[in-house]
Design an enzyme around this catalytic site. Structure first.
Site, PDB file in Angstrom:
ATOM      1  N   ASN B  45      -1.661   3.928   3.224  1.00 43.49           N
ATOM      2  CA  ASN B  45      -1.853   2.732   2.416  1.00 43.49           C
ATOM      3  C   ASN B  45      -1.338   1.510   3.191  1.00 43.49           C
ATOM      4  OD1 ASN B  45      -1.054   0.619   0.405  1.00 43.49           O
ATOM      5  ND2 ASN B  45      -1.821   2.136  -1.046  1.00 43.49           N
ATOM      6  N   HIS B  56      -6.297   2.005   0.714  1.00 47.85           N
ATOM      7  CA  HIS B  56      -5.516   3.119   0.215  1.00 47.85           C
ATOM      8  C   HIS B  56      -5.448   4.132   1.354  1.00 47.85           C
ATOM      9  CE1 HIS B  56      -5.733   2.555  -4.457  1.00 47.85           C
ATOM     10  NE2 HIS B  56      -5.121   1.573  -3.855  1.00 47.85           N
ATOM     11  N   GLU B  58      -6.530   7.177   1.614  1.00 47.04           N
ATOM     12  CA  GLU B  58      -7.764   7.929   1.843  1.00 47.04           C
ATOM     13  C   GLU B  58      -8.815   7.057   2.539  1.00 47.04           C
ATOM     14  OE1 GLU B  58      -6.067   7.572  -0.930  1.00 47.04           O
ATOM     15  OE2 GLU B  58      -5.954   9.420  -2.100  1.00 47.04           O
ATOM     16  N   SER B  81      -2.617  12.438  -5.630  1.00 50.32           N
ATOM     17  CA  SER B  81      -3.900  12.526  -6.338  1.00 50.32           C
ATOM     18  C   SER B  81      -4.716  11.239  -6.147  1.00 50.32           C
ATOM     19  CB  SER B  81      -3.626  12.758  -7.834  1.00 50.32           C
ATOM     20  OG  SER B  81      -4.821  12.669  -8.574  1.00 50.32           O
ATOM     21  N   CYS B  83      -7.095   8.083  -6.631  1.00 48.70           N
ATOM     22  CA  CYS B  83      -7.506   7.215  -7.743  1.00 48.70           C
ATOM     23  C   CYS B  83      -9.039   7.211  -7.861  1.00 48.70           C
ATOM     24  CB  CYS B  83      -6.962   5.801  -7.520  1.00 48.70           C
ATOM     25  SG  CYS B  83      -7.846   4.843  -6.260  1.00 48.70           S
ATOM     26  N   CYS B  86     -10.780   6.018  -4.572  1.00 47.09           N
ATOM     27  CA  CYS B  86     -10.812   6.997  -3.482  1.00 47.09           C
ATOM     28  C   CYS B  86     -11.613   8.242  -3.865  1.00 47.09           C
ATOM     29  CB  CYS B  86      -9.383   7.346  -3.079  1.00 47.09           C
ATOM     30  SG  CYS B  86      -8.502   5.899  -2.414  1.00 47.09           S
ATOM     31  N   ASP B 146      -0.924  -1.728  -6.896  1.00 46.22           N
ATOM     32  CA  ASP B 146      -1.727  -0.888  -6.009  1.00 46.22           C
ATOM     33  C   ASP B 146      -2.760  -0.060  -6.752  1.00 46.22           C
ATOM     34  OD1 ASP B 146      -2.142  -0.120  -3.223  1.00 46.22           O
ATOM     35  OD2 ASP B 146      -1.656   1.881  -3.946  1.00 46.22           O
TER      36      ASP B 146
END
Lengths: 157, 157
Positions: B45, B56, B58, B81, B83, B86, B146
């Site tokens: 991130n 982010h 990912e 996990s 969001c 992503c 975020d």
């Protein structure tokens, strides 16, 4: 929504898409507007220009708008129906409205957004359709790459 | 899936998360692995570090992997996990497997991915939990920013 204002917003996104086409890129443009109609950020797909697969038009506009504590009252304007990636952005950050130039050449996830409370306006704009139709005909493999369609057997980039 | 291999993959993502924490950033890290176990890209991130809300962990790893014609056989490994944003990326580009360090401090959209045919593995890793728990306690407003939680009334960034 004011029809004239929306037309002006779409024009901003279309100008981005045209600039992208002139650069040899995928001609999708977008802009994020604030509750009072202020332009917060605009951008275009930059896969070809920057070699960056994360920059679809919507994410480029979102990035240009910088860090924000809230997206309440904002509108994402895009020349093309947003894909799952860009629709996920809209949902995660609570962007309440999406204005779409066209959804005829590519039907993304805007129905999903509408089903989750996002106000979705599809304009069926002929200029947006013509831009994408011409691009896809001339660059089918690049277009497939941009939306993650695995076209095995074709030549890679 | 080989347990030792997955442990090594998670270690790559955790190293990214730790580096992000040391930079004052949101401590989430990710890595994209190819079908043969090759590291294609990794990242963390970068909201704080680059002032870029699109990065982010990912999406940073996806960007680092560059332009690709296919994501068949790839695995996205992330400390947290994913969001909606992503997860939308994973769905749009057909990434078939997601390995998640933990989903206890933030429950993103991994159930949705699993419901759409993505193989989802949640590891419940204590180190990932501790990283996020400490960060959220120390930086609740930054964390809300975020993930797009509109915490009106707090001081903006």
């Amino acid at each position: 929504m004011d029809r004239e204002q929306v037309g002006g917003w779409l024009a901003t996104a279309v100008a981005e898409a045209r600039a992208g086409l002139a650069e040899g890129g995928v001609p999708v443009g977008a802009a994020l507007y604030g509750p009072d109609g202020t332009l917060l950020g605009k951008g275009r797909n930059r896969r070809v220009q920057d070699g960056d697969p994360t920059l679809h038009a919507e994410t480029a506009a979102f990035r240009a708008a910088g860090r924000r504590r809230t997206y309440a009252g904002t509108t994402m304007v895009t020349t093309l129906s947003p894909c799952w990636y860009c629709s996920g952005l809209v949902r995660q950050f609570g962007i309440p409205r999406v204005v779409i130039g066209e959804a005829a050449t590519f039907h993304g996830a805007h129905d999903w957004l509408a089903g989750h409370g996002v106000e979705v306006v599809v304009l069926d704009d002929p200029e947006c359709v013509a831009l994408m139709r011409g691009f896809i005909e001339a660059n089918p493999v690049l277009w497939q790459e941009d939306i993650g369609i695995d076209a095995e057997g074709d030549d890679g980039p």
